[in-house]
Design an enzyme around this catalytic site. Sequence first.
Site, short mmCIF file in Angstrom:
data_model
loop_
_atom_site.label_atom_id
_atom_site.label_comp_id
_atom_site.label_asym_id
_atom_site.label_seq_id
_atom_site.Cartn_x
_atom_site.Cartn_y
_atom_site.Cartn_z
N CYS A 2 0.83 -1.20 0.00
CA CYS A 2 0.00 0.00 0.00
C CYS A 2 0.87 1.26 0.00
O CYS A 2 2.00 1.24 0.48
CB CYS A 2 -0.87 0.05 1.25
SG CYS A 2 -1.86 -1.43 1.46
N ARG A 27 5.05 0.42 -5.86
CA ARG A 27 4.95 -0.43 -4.68
C ARG A 27 3.98 -1.59 -4.89
O ARG A 27 3.97 -2.54 -4.13
CB ARG A 27 4.47 0.41 -3.48
CG ARG A 27 5.44 1.50 -3.10
CD ARG A 27 4.80 2.52 -2.21
NE ARG A 27 4.57 2.04 -0.86
CZ ARG A 27 5.46 2.04 0.12
NH1 ARG A 27 6.67 2.50 -0.12
NH2 ARG A 27 5.17 1.59 1.31
N TRP A 73 -2.94 -2.69 -1.69
CA TRP A 73 -2.51 -4.02 -2.13
C TRP A 73 -3.19 -4.99 -1.17
O TRP A 73 -2.86 -5.05 0.02
CB TRP A 73 -0.98 -4.12 -2.04
CG TRP A 73 -0.41 -5.35 -2.64
CD1 TRP A 73 -0.19 -5.59 -3.97
CD2 TRP A 73 0.06 -6.52 -1.95
NE1 TRP A 73 0.37 -6.84 -4.14
CE2 TRP A 73 0.53 -7.43 -2.92
CE3 TRP A 73 0.11 -6.90 -0.61
CZ2 TRP A 73 1.05 -8.67 -2.59
CZ3 TRP A 73 0.63 -8.14 -0.28
CH2 TRP A 73 1.10 -9.00 -1.27
N ASN A 97 -1.44 1.80 5.75
CA ASN A 97 -0.48 0.87 5.16
C ASN A 97 0.01 -0.03 6.29
O ASN A 97 0.43 0.46 7.33
CB ASN A 97 0.69 1.69 4.56
CG ASN A 97 1.82 0.81 4.09
OD1 ASN A 97 1.66 -0.39 3.94
ND2 ASN A 97 2.98 1.42 3.85
N GLY A 98 -0.09 -1.35 6.11
CA GLY A 98 0.35 -2.28 7.15
C GLY A 98 -0.72 -3.32 7.42
O GLY A 98 -1.66 -3.48 6.62
N GLU A 463 18.41 -16.08 -9.23
CA GLU A 463 18.03 -14.72 -9.56
C GLU A 463 17.50 -14.63 -11.00
O GLU A 463 16.48 -13.98 -11.26
CB GLU A 463 19.22 -13.77 -9.35
CG GLU A 463 19.00 -12.33 -9.77
CD GLU A 463 17.85 -11.63 -9.05
OE1 GLU A 463 17.29 -12.20 -8.10
OE2 GLU A 463 17.51 -10.51 -9.45
N LYS A 467 13.74 -13.41 -11.87
CA LYS A 467 13.52 -12.24 -12.73
C LYS A 467 12.58 -12.61 -13.87
O LYS A 467 11.68 -11.85 -14.22
CB LYS A 467 14.84 -11.81 -13.31
CG LYS A 467 15.61 -10.60 -13.04
CD LYS A 467 15.28 -9.46 -12.19
CE LYS A 467 14.50 -9.63 -10.96
NZ LYS A 467 15.08 -9.28 -9.73
N GLU A 470 8.89 -13.28 -12.44
CA GLU A 470 8.12 -12.14 -11.96
C GLU A 470 7.80 -11.14 -13.06
O GLU A 470 6.75 -10.49 -13.01
CB GLU A 470 8.77 -11.47 -10.74
CG GLU A 470 10.10 -10.83 -10.97
CD GLU A 470 10.69 -10.22 -9.70
OE1 GLU A 470 9.97 -9.98 -8.73
OE2 GLU A 470 11.90 -9.96 -9.70
N HIS A 486 18.56 -36.18 -9.97
CA HIS A 486 17.88 -36.82 -8.84
C HIS A 486 16.37 -36.62 -8.91
O HIS A 486 15.68 -36.73 -7.90
CB HIS A 486 18.45 -36.31 -7.52
CG HIS A 486 19.89 -36.68 -7.36
ND1 HIS A 486 20.30 -37.96 -7.05
CD2 HIS A 486 21.03 -35.95 -7.54
CE1 HIS A 486 21.63 -37.99 -7.02
NE2 HIS A 486 22.09 -36.78 -7.31
N LYS A 583 6.50 -3.79 -4.34
CA LYS A 583 7.93 -3.47 -4.30
C LYS A 583 8.52 -3.79 -2.94
O LYS A 583 9.60 -4.34 -2.82
CB LYS A 583 8.14 -1.99 -4.63
CG LYS A 583 9.59 -1.54 -4.60
CD LYS A 583 10.39 -2.17 -5.70
CE LYS A 583 11.85 -1.74 -5.70
NZ LYS A 583 12.66 -2.67 -6.52
O1 M6R Z 1 13.37 -4.65 -0.22
P1 M6R Z 1 13.95 -6.03 -0.08
O2 M6R Z 1 15.27 -6.18 -0.74
O3 M6R Z 1 13.97 -6.51 1.34
O4 M6R Z 1 12.95 -6.97 -0.88
C1 M6R Z 1 13.13 -8.35 -0.90
C2 M6R Z 1 12.28 -8.99 -1.95
O5 M6R Z 1 10.93 -8.72 -1.72
C3 M6R Z 1 12.64 -8.52 -3.37
O6 M6R Z 1 13.98 -8.76 -3.66
C4 M6R Z 1 11.76 -9.26 -4.39
O7 M6R Z 1 12.08 -10.60 -4.46
C5 M6R Z 1 11.86 -8.59 -5.77
N1 M6R Z 1 10.57 -8.65 -6.40
C6 M6R Z 1 12.81 -9.25 -6.68
O8 M6R Z 1 12.87 -8.62 -7.91
#
Ligand code: M6R
Length: 588
Positions: A2, A27, A73, A97-98, A463, A467, A470, A486, A583
């Site tokens: 949010c 976000r 969100w 937010n929270g 990673e 990427k 997502e 395995h 985010k």
């Molecule tokens: O703000 P942070 O680095 O703590 O966030 C961690 C993850 O939420 C963040 O890296 C997430 O996996 C991203 N969407 C990756 O691109």
Amino acid sequence: MCGIVGYIGKEKALPKVLSGLKFLEYRGYDSAGVAYIYDNEIKITKEVGRINSLEKLLDLSIPSNIAIGHTRWATHGEVNIINSHPHKVGKFTVVHNGIIENYLKIKEKLQKEGIIFKSSTDTEVIPALLDYYYQKENNILKAIVKTINELEGSFALGIICDDDKNNLYAIRRGSPLIIAPSNDGIFIASDIPAILNYTNKYILLNENEIVKLSKNEYQIYDNKLNKIIKEIKIYEGSQDDAMLNGYDHYMLKEIHEEEKVFLDTFNYYVENNKFKDTMPNFKKYQNIHIVACGSAYYVGCIAKSLIENYANIPVYASVASEYRYQKNFYDQNTLVIIISQSGETADSLEALRKAKNDGIDTLAIVNVAMSSIAREAKYTLYVKAGPEIAVATTKAFLAQTTLIALLTIKLQGQNDLLKEFIGLEKHIRELLNRNYQEYAKIISKSNNTFFIGRLVDYALCLEGSLKLKETSYINSVAIQAGELKHGTISLITDNTLVIGICTKKDISSKTISNLKEVKARKANIIYITNEFIEDNFYDQIILLPKVNDIVMPILTVIPLQLIAYEVAKIRGCDIDKPRNLAKSVTVE
Ligand code: M6R
């Protein structure tokens, strides 16, 4: 997650609040809403979907000088207009937010008092509780204190009350919130980009600090309503940091900032081949726990490889959502490192608090200055990535990897390896300028992709796979190359796409054997390596520059990021705001 923006001042509030909300889109959100005071009444407009849809319902020329806005969100209750914020109960209108963890208990209590709830959110108990205590106290600040004393969980709140149309109130605990004074009024916001169009001044609120804002002044209180004076900070970046500047997407813009981000991070810690005072000495620590989420955790996996190899210190890398509940074995020589771009990730923050409660020293590796994790850790090392707007992290990952390599050298206690960083920016630039279209076209057609690699390359597989998932919604799996046989190899058939990453010479023959095993099952292989070999086990090759292992991951990640971007573009995905993602994940 949010986002909150509020404004009170001499100018029209709605255009400012909407502009701020647009800068918080990164976000992640699924609905948006505003409350504003006009004609001596509080008006609320909410809409599911994008801010542009909300904007169409509003008359921005309305001379309202107070407004609070929200991007939601969904966590509690489905995505619909009733559940969207602002929520109003009695005389109180709130954006939140929270997460309120004890909302069911509070709801039950208030229902017994005859209060009727309309939404399925946790948030609605907040205005209800404010109204309940206001009726008893007849004082807004006292009602806020009583309310927050009863709330469990995390919250940043913007509050308006029917009985006080000249002020706006805000409070935070656990979720971020800043106040930002400008020439014509004062803002509240979840993050700095929201206010940069109007001011570069901001004040960070600490836990449980309450603010009362009027047109031209604000007063901050602690939770006992003692007045507090706080320092006004100046945001040193430029407004451009939060702009697209000609790029189609923030993700692409941020990847192209990586040469600068690398240099800024390196130069912040090193001068003339020596560490500056900005890098403390961590010599006393004999074992390290690295805790993080998502991509930041994958940086932790890279760190495990580098620190164990070069500094000879055992490293345990854990995802924060597990770490905070598992049994952890540490002693007075343990250092717990939390890696987080935002510095606000709820699980990472709680893991940090757990380690602190156990009396263990903590180090935060963070991008966002003065974020909760940065403030609460014993030591903080900043990466110099600047604001990262795209939900998928790219430049922050590269900056964190750079800093991890530097930290490894510091832990090792010799400076020799610092020379390996010199000139690396040229390789970064060269990789950024390559064209990855041909690989992206192949990957965009695949519904299933496998990334395989060993040790540090496996961390990069994780990673690369995330990427891709997502940003382009292609299912992909990262697996340790030797583990494939395995079980997972049963999924490899004609033309299954396998991306093999192999940058460590000492184990390259092993990974190559695994790639040959999948080739024998007719897989289609993209081979990412820093050592050309003429062989027929791969279909495509991405040849990386050959540099020392300590800095190699900084380069390896670049094609993975650009390929994910290109694939998402081919597939027409919402690159900067992938569905369902936020985010900064400030809820558990
Ligand atoms: O703000 P942070 O680095 O703590 O966030 C961690 C993850 O939420 C963040 O890296 C997430 O996996 C991203 N969407 C990756 O691109």
